[in-house]
Write an enzyme that holds these catalytic residues in place. Structure first.
Site, short mmCIF file in Angstrom:
data_model
loop_
_atom_site.label_atom_id
_atom_site.label_comp_id
_atom_site.label_asym_id
_atom_site.label_seq_id
_atom_site.Cartn_x
_atom_site.Cartn_y
_atom_site.Cartn_z
N SER A 146 -21.58 -23.51 -5.52
CA SER A 146 -22.08 -23.32 -4.16
C SER A 146 -23.59 -23.32 -4.19
CB SER A 146 -21.59 -21.98 -3.61
OG SER A 146 -22.34 -21.60 -2.47
N TYR A 169 -20.39 -13.18 -4.66
CA TYR A 169 -20.41 -14.65 -4.61
C TYR A 169 -21.62 -15.21 -5.36
CZ TYR A 169 -19.01 -19.12 -2.45
OH TYR A 169 -18.56 -20.41 -2.23
N1 LIG Z 1 -15.98 -22.90 2.55
C1 LIG Z 1 -17.26 -23.01 2.23
O1 LIG Z 1 -18.16 -22.92 3.09
C2 LIG Z 1 -17.65 -23.30 0.81
C3 LIG Z 1 -18.97 -23.64 0.53
C4 LIG Z 1 -19.33 -23.87 -0.79
C5 LIG Z 1 -18.39 -23.76 -1.80
N2 LIG Z 1 -17.11 -23.41 -1.49
C6 LIG Z 1 -16.17 -23.31 -2.59
O2 LIG Z 1 -15.13 -24.24 -2.42
C7 LIG Z 1 -13.93 -23.74 -3.00
C8 LIG Z 1 -12.81 -23.75 -1.97
O3 LIG Z 1 -13.19 -22.92 -0.88
P1 LIG Z 1 -12.38 -22.88 0.49
O4 LIG Z 1 -13.35 -22.53 1.55
O5 LIG Z 1 -11.56 -24.10 0.62
O6 LIG Z 1 -11.44 -21.60 0.25
P2 LIG Z 1 -10.02 -21.29 0.92
O7 LIG Z 1 -9.87 -19.80 0.90
O8 LIG Z 1 -9.85 -21.99 2.22
O9 LIG Z 1 -8.98 -21.92 -0.10
C9 LIG Z 1 -8.86 -21.41 -1.39
C10 LIG Z 1 -7.44 -21.61 -1.91
O10 LIG Z 1 -7.35 -20.96 -3.17
C11 LIG Z 1 -6.04 -20.44 -3.29
N3 LIG Z 1 -6.04 -19.32 -4.24
C12 LIG Z 1 -6.49 -18.07 -4.05
N4 LIG Z 1 -6.29 -17.34 -5.16
C13 LIG Z 1 -5.73 -18.16 -6.08
C14 LIG Z 1 -5.29 -17.98 -7.41
N5 LIG Z 1 -5.41 -16.79 -8.03
N6 LIG Z 1 -4.76 -19.04 -8.07
C15 LIG Z 1 -4.63 -20.25 -7.45
N7 LIG Z 1 -5.01 -20.47 -6.18
C16 LIG Z 1 -5.56 -19.43 -5.51
C17 LIG Z 1 -5.68 -19.97 -1.88
O11 LIG Z 1 -4.26 -19.91 -1.71
C18 LIG Z 1 -6.36 -20.98 -1.00
O12 LIG Z 1 -5.48 -22.01 -0.55
C19 LIG Z 1 -14.26 -22.34 -3.52
O13 LIG Z 1 -14.66 -22.42 -4.87
C20 LIG Z 1 -15.45 -21.95 -2.69
O14 LIG Z 1 -16.25 -20.98 -3.29
C21 LIG Z 1 -16.71 -23.18 -0.21
#
Ligand SMILES: NC(=O)c1ccc[n+]([C@@H]2O[C@H](COP(=O)([O-])OP(=O)(O)OC[C@H]3O[C@@H](n4cnc5c(N)ncnc54)[C@H](O)[C@@H]3O)[C@@H](O)[C@H]2O)c1
Length: 257
Positions: A146, A169
């Site tokens: 991120s 985070y």
């Molecule tokens: N959403 C944002 O703005 C953003 C920005 C930068 C980076 N990210 C990164 O992108 C990635 C995805 O984020 P997102 O927003 O799609 O999150 P999200 O919460 O929408 O999806 C995450 C998924 O991970 C799964 N999960 C949770 N615990 C788990 C486990 N122990 N084992 C396997 N699966 C598990 C959940 O069921 C969920 O479907 C993350 O690494 C996040 O930090 C997100």
């Protein structure tokens, strides 16, 4: 010819907000995709929708990235289904019920648990997959990091909202970036590479005032859509990036400039 023709990619958290868009893009580029998830009604529904769209090119498999046995079953299941594994995308986002609190309200126990599940889960998945990659003689890992692993928070963009940038985070994502370099160096000479993507904020119904304040630091669009990040993931999973190793690609519309 698709960019990922014949490549088998396992994406953890592949039914999440970013993950499902990534899984769709990977399958659309010719990849065979394993959506590795904590299975529940929601994630099962997402997998079914992806499988309907892409046929046998997308399958769901149960996985908990904090459990070595679960990861090993995922690896065995993927090999049984597709014969080999070209890449792991560490994309899951585990957090406990207290996650997201403001700095003063975060307890030691919650801090340790959230850092442990997320950074620890990325480490554990990498460790188990690297064992498999070593056996088959090749592998590729992409870690989802991120911008908040790169720069300090801009707390002012959250003013007047319930949102914040959790201290966990910052620790997790800066750690994931160094884990990326560590893994690349650790895998030297083994035909296994590891890179990271650092997306900016992803639009998801946030308050308009927040979006405006966020956009003021960006160069064009402001908060991005998951689709805006997918191309970079395809590139890092493809042979076009064969000798990119240990790097972090920031996809944030210039927010961290
Ligand atoms: N959403 C944002 O703005 C953003 C920005 C930068 C980076 N990210 C990164 O992108 C990635 C995805 O984020 P997102 O927003 O799609 O999150 P999200 O919460 O929408 O999806 C995450 C998924 O991970 C799964 N999960 C949770 N615990 C788990 C486990 N122990 N084992 C396997 N699966 C598990 C959940 O069921 C969920 O479907 C993350 O690494 C996040 O930090 C997100």
């Amino acid at each position: 010819m698709g960019l990922l023709d014949g490549k088998v990619v396992v994406i953890t958290g592949g039914a999440g907000r970013l993950g499902r868009v990534f899984a769709d893009a990977l399958a659309g580029a010719g990849g065979r995709v394993v959506v590795a998830e904590v299975m529940n009604d929601h994630t099962t529904g997402v997998v079914e929708a992806l499988a309907t769209r892409h046929g046998g090119a997308v399958v769901g498999m149960a996985c908990d990235i904090t459990d070595a046995g679960s990861l090993d079953r995922l690896i065995d299941g993927t090999v049984a289904r597709f014969g080999h594994i070209d890449a792991l995308v560490n994309n899951a986002y585990p957090r406990n019920a207290a996650y997201g609190r403001k700095f003063d309200e975060v307890t030691y126990a919650d801090f340790v648990e959230n850092v442990g599940m997320h950074a620890g889960g990325y480490f554990l998945a990498a460790q188990r997959f690297i064992r498999r990659f070593e056996q088959q003689g090749h592998g590729n890992i992409v870690n989802m990091a991120s911008i908040y692993g790169v720069v300090a928070p801009r707390f002012e963009v959250y003013a007047g909202t319930d949102m914040t940038m959790p201290v966990e985070y910052a620790v997790i994502k800066s750690g994931v970036l160094m884990l990326t370099r560590y893994l690349a160096a650790h895998c030297a000479g083994r035909n296994i590479r590891c890179n990271a993507i650092s997306p900016g904020g992803i639009r998801d119904g946030q308050p308009e005032a927040f979006l405006e304040r966020y956009r003021a630091h960006a160069l064009t669009k402001g908060m991005l859509d998951a689709q805006d990040v997918a191309g970079t993931l395809l590139f890092l999973l493809s042979d076009l990036s064969a000798y990119i190793n240990g790097q972090n690609i920031v996809v944030d519309d210039g927010w961290t400039l």
